[in-house]
Write a protein that holds these residues in place. Structure first.
Motif, PDB file in Angstrom:
ATOM      1  N   UNK A   1      57.430  46.455  50.336  1.00 35.85           N
ATOM      2  CA  UNK A   1      56.822  45.450  49.466  1.00 35.85           C
ATOM      3  C   UNK A   1      57.693  44.202  49.360  1.00 35.85           C
ATOM      4  N   UNK A   2      57.058  43.048  49.437  1.00 38.07           N
ATOM      5  CA  UNK A   2      57.688  41.770  49.095  1.00 38.07           C
ATOM      6  C   UNK A   2      57.193  41.429  47.686  1.00 38.07           C
ATOM      7  N   UNK A   3      58.059  41.495  46.655  1.00 34.03           N
ATOM      8  CA  UNK A   3      57.566  41.342  45.278  1.00 34.03           C
ATOM      9  C   UNK A   3      56.762  40.081  45.030  1.00 34.03           C
ATOM     10  N   UNK A   4      57.120  38.985  45.741  1.00 34.95           N
ATOM     11  CA  UNK A   4      56.404  37.728  45.506  1.00 34.95           C
ATOM     12  C   UNK A   4      54.917  37.841  45.814  1.00 34.95           C
ATOM     13  N   UNK A   5      54.571  38.693  46.781  1.00 32.50           N
ATOM     14  CA  UNK A   5      53.160  38.854  47.133  1.00 32.50           C
ATOM     15  C   UNK A   5      52.377  39.380  45.933  1.00 32.50           C
ATOM     16  N   UNK A   6      52.833  40.496  45.380  1.00 31.52           N
ATOM     17  CA  UNK A   6      52.143  41.090  44.246  1.00 31.52           C
ATOM     18  C   UNK A   6      52.204  40.235  42.994  1.00 31.52           C
ATOM     19  N   UNK A   7      53.313  39.528  42.802  1.00 30.22           N
ATOM     20  CA  UNK A   7      53.444  38.677  41.617  1.00 30.22           C
ATOM     21  C   UNK A   7      52.420  37.542  41.646  1.00 30.22           C
TER      22      UNK A   7
ATOM     23  N   UNK B   1      49.643  37.405  38.787  1.00 28.52           N
ATOM     24  CA  UNK B   1      49.603  36.197  37.960  1.00 28.52           C
ATOM     25  C   UNK B   1      48.192  35.608  37.944  1.00 28.52           C
ATOM     26  N   UNK B   2      47.545  35.616  39.125  1.00 26.99           N
ATOM     27  CA  UNK B   2      46.173  35.101  39.203  1.00 26.99           C
ATOM     28  C   UNK B   2      45.221  35.972  38.394  1.00 26.99           C
ATOM     29  N   UNK B   3      45.324  37.298  38.574  1.00 23.17           N
ATOM     30  CA  UNK B   3      44.424  38.203  37.871  1.00 23.17           C
ATOM     31  C   UNK B   3      44.654  38.219  36.367  1.00 23.17           C
ATOM     32  N   UNK B   4      45.921  38.069  35.956  1.00 22.06           N
ATOM     33  CA  UNK B   4      46.259  38.140  34.536  1.00 22.06           C
ATOM     34  C   UNK B   4      46.159  36.789  33.829  1.00 22.06           C
TER      35      UNK B   4
ATOM     36  N   UNK C   1      37.030  40.079  35.665  1.00 25.26           N
ATOM     37  CA  UNK C   1      37.289  40.655  34.347  1.00 25.26           C
ATOM     38  C   UNK C   1      37.601  42.147  34.438  1.00 25.26           C
ATOM     39  N   UNK C   2      36.825  42.871  35.246  1.00 26.47           N
ATOM     40  CA  UNK C   2      37.018  44.321  35.303  1.00 26.47           C
ATOM     41  C   UNK C   2      38.368  44.668  35.922  1.00 26.47           C
TER      42      UNK C   2
ATOM     43  N   UNK D   1      41.134  44.236  33.426  1.00 26.36           N
ATOM     44  CA  UNK D   1      41.192  45.343  32.477  1.00 26.36           C
ATOM     45  C   UNK D   1      41.806  46.587  33.108  1.00 26.36           C
ATOM     46  N   UNK D   2      41.521  46.822  34.390  1.00 25.67           N
ATOM     47  CA  UNK D   2      42.114  47.963  35.098  1.00 25.67           C
ATOM     48  C   UNK D   2      43.629  47.852  35.092  1.00 25.67           C
ATOM     49  N   UNK D   3      44.157  46.670  35.403  1.00 28.61           N
ATOM     50  CA  UNK D   3      45.608  46.488  35.450  1.00 28.61           C
ATOM     51  C   UNK D   3      46.236  46.641  34.067  1.00 28.61           C
ATOM     52  N   UNK D   4      45.595  46.071  33.068  1.00 24.25           N
ATOM     53  CA  UNK D   4      46.113  46.191  31.702  1.00 24.25           C
ATOM     54  C   UNK D   4      46.158  47.654  31.275  1.00 24.25           C
TER      55      UNK D   4
END
Length: 447
Positions: free
Chosen positions: A295-301, A305-308, A334-335, A338-341
């Motif tokens: 994993x490259x953390x910047x990818x997921x961040x 960030x976009x989803x949150x 939206x869904x 909520x899944x991530x939260x």
């Protein structure tokens, strides 16, 4: 008379060279495959040999900010790719994504009618309203439509598309050479649609698709998404990662269908599953950890960030999520928000732990285990009122899909949970769906 035993539906979701976000860095994959049509054709042929219901291709309509650190989607336009896939297969369904927010009903209806004809009755449309807010600037808009407005547009969009598919009755082409009459004009209809979002005269310049409509697939799980699916969808791709959540979603949508005069058997609910296979449980867990080391953390961040709807780069990776906006303020998915939260709260996860948890399937169910344990997991969901099958998200492609076919499928078949042969030749056959009636057809006059 005994009813046939209920069996799983399985789709292969082809996402580049794997659903793990760092699959492109793994030695088992080849990044060049993403631009090779032969790679997609071979995967579809392998899925067909395994008797899968369909292959599925998603779409994004915009480049995400994290492209520096990894591929974000397939590069091919889905329907072009699926036409090439259909040319080298005979039974497996071909399901592609098209947006109701950034498309026009006439164009989309025409393209799917063509794909259904090219594939000989195997096309499906994954109907999305587009969660990627960057797409707006690629289609002449400053901002993304509000969530509820996107679904209102989607409803009208689909009503128009269905009318266009119906605008040619079966048998409209008579090709009477002697009389010089090619089409029975009484069986070809203008739709004369005048709505809030669209004005479409019709008819479509292509006869009705062989399946009547392509199989209608939907991927939203918000309140608006569930209502839309309950009214129109014949299959749902959804993201739940606990049995209880999946059971609650399944029951809710199936009950909502009754409000639209539909029965539960007219809809297949297919949550995503990312299986990580090992000869032992510990080997599967080790493989899960090994994949996450790429994993490259910047990818997921960037993605989180976009989803949150909040910039997470200024927060420590090994700290908790900051206070987040309420779901009502989210105008993308939206869904998925909520899944991530829920995942973060349920596991008391740090930002890094959440990144690792969603790296395999972006919030879909991820399960590491032996072939028997994966089959147990799938059977528990299937027989426990949580799903009608699964959308398979192989972490690395093609290796993890081949492992699933060689190791998990035999166990599912031993339990009588998955077909050994196709029982029909169309995607509607595979899903157990009827061909829809044509709204313009006149009832037969009794003799």
């Amino acid at each position: 008379m005994n009813e046939p035993k209920r069996e799983l539906h399985l789709n292969l979701f082809i996402q580049g060279i794997g659903h793990h976000e760092a699959a492109w860095r793994h030695p088992d994959t080849n990044p060049a495959d993403m631009m090779d049509i032969g790679y997609y054709q071979r995967l579809a042929q392998q899925a067909e040999a395994a008797k899968f219901d369909a292959v599925f291709i998603a779409d994004a309509l915009a480049v995400n900010a994290n492209i520096e650190f990894g591929p974000f989607n397939n590069f091919f336009e889905p329907l072009t790719l699926l036409a090439a896939v259909a040319a080298v297969t005979t039974h497996i369904g071909v399901i592609g994504t098209a947006s109701t927010t950034y498309g026009e009903p006439y164009d989309i209806a025409r393209r799917f009618a063509s794909l259904d004809r090219v594939s000989r009755s195997r096309a499906g449309w994954n109907i999305v309203t587009s969660s990627n807010e960057h797409a707006a600037q690629n289609f002449g808009h400053d901002t993304h439509l509000q969530h509820s407005r996107r679904y209102a547009r989607a409803t009208e969009f689909l009503e128009v598309a269905m009318a266009l598919w119906d605008s040619w009755e079966d048998g409209a082409i008579v090709a009477d050479r002697v009389a010089g009459r090619f089409v029975d004009r009484a069986r070809v209809h203008a739709i004369d649609h005048m709505g809030e979002n669209f004005r479409v005269r019709g008819p479509l310049d292509f006869p009705r698709p062989p399946q009547g409509y392509p199989v209608l697939v939907q991927a939203g799980s918000s309140h608006d998404g569930r209502e839309f699916a309950s009214r129109f969808a014949e299959a749902i791709y959804t993201a739940q990662n606990t049995l209880l959540d999946a059971q609650a979603f399944y029951a809710d949508v199936k009950i909502r269908m009754l409000n639209y005069g539909r029965t539960p058997d007219q809809l297949c609910i297919l949550p995503g599953l990312a299986p990580i296979i090992g000869r032992t449980t510990s080997e599967a867990k080790e493989r899960q950890q090994e994949l996450n080391e790429y994993i490259v953390p910047q990818y997921g961040l960037h993605m989180l960030s976009k989803n949150m709807n909040i910039d997470l780069f200024s927060y420590p990776l090994d700290g908790p999520l900051p206070e987040l906006p309420p779901v009502e303020e989210i105008n993308g998915g939206k869904s998925r928000f909520q899944v991530y939260v829920d995942m973060a709260k349920r596991g008391n996860l740090t930002i890094r732990q959440l990144l690792h948890a969603i790296a395999f399937g972006r919030g879909h169910d991820t399960f590491a285990g032996t072939p028997a344990e994966i089959a147990d997991h799938m059977e528990e969901w299937f027989t426990g009122g949580a799903c009608d099958g699964f959308n398979l998200l192989a972490p690395n492609l093609p290796a993890d899909f081949i492992a699933f076919v060689e190791l998990v499928l035999p166990e599912l078949r031993r339990r009588g949970l998955f077909r050994t042969e196709y029982s029909g030749s169309t995607l509607r056959d595979h899903f157990g769906l009827q061909r829809p009636a044509n709204q313009f057809s006149r009832p037969a006059v009794p003799a």
